[in-house]
Scaffold this motif. Structure first.
Motif, PDB file in Angstrom:
ATOM      1  N   ASN A 189      33.622  30.922  41.730  1.00 37.54           N
ATOM      2  CA  ASN A 189      35.001  30.956  41.246  1.00 37.54           C
ATOM      3  C   ASN A 189      35.469  29.622  40.666  1.00 37.54           C
ATOM      4  N   HIS A 224      36.762  38.532  43.595  1.00 36.50           N
ATOM      5  CA  HIS A 224      37.897  38.703  44.505  1.00 36.50           C
ATOM      6  C   HIS A 224      37.427  39.589  45.660  1.00 36.50           C
ATOM      7  N   SER A 233      37.556  41.689  49.091  1.00 31.50           N
ATOM      8  CA  SER A 233      38.536  42.456  49.867  1.00 31.50           C
ATOM      9  C   SER A 233      37.986  42.898  51.225  1.00 31.50           C
TER      10      SER A 233
END
Length: 133
Positions: A16, A64, A66
């Motif tokens: 990231n 991302h 989760s």
């Protein structure tokens, strides 16, 4: 949090941030990357060059997470991406579906980074609980 989970999440953080040197430090010399097509890419040096190329081409690429599912030396991360080579609008890509990243950790380095589609079959095979609807 387990060391394996911490190592896998550090790998995602390096991705990231576009930190190719950090990625290399987190890969074993014989690191294996398996993409969604099942193609294997072997070796830290080869993958360092591949990550540099990909993150240069897609500087906004982000993962991302989760869900996190540790299983011994293996950690499965479920999530979505944005900024990939798909060249879709951020929201469209984010809502297009989830993926599973499989990380195998040896002595705080990844020996494997594998992508899989998030399907009921993949979840069953990887011992991940079904997705909440």
């Amino acid at each position: 949090m387990s060391r394996q989970t911490d190592t896998a999440l550090k790998f995602v953080e390096c991705i990231n941030r576009g930190d190719v040197s950090g990625l290399a430090e987190l890969m074993t010399p014989d690191h294996v990357f398996i993409d969604l097509s099942g193609e294997k890419h072997i070796g830290r040096k080869a993958m360092q060059a591949s990550w540099k190329s990909y993150l240069t081409m897609c500087p906004e690429y982000m993962i991302h997470i989760s869900e996190i599912h540790p299983r011994g030396d293996r950690v499965m991360l479920v999530g979505r991406t944005t900024g990939s080579h798909l060249r879709q609008e951020r929201l469209v890509e984010f809502e297009s579906g989830t993926l599973i990243w499989i990380a195998e950790v040896e002595r705080e380095q990844l020996s494997l980074w594998q992508l899989a589609y998030d399907t009921p079959e993949s979840r069953n095979e990887l011992d991940i609980p079904p997705r909440d609807r």
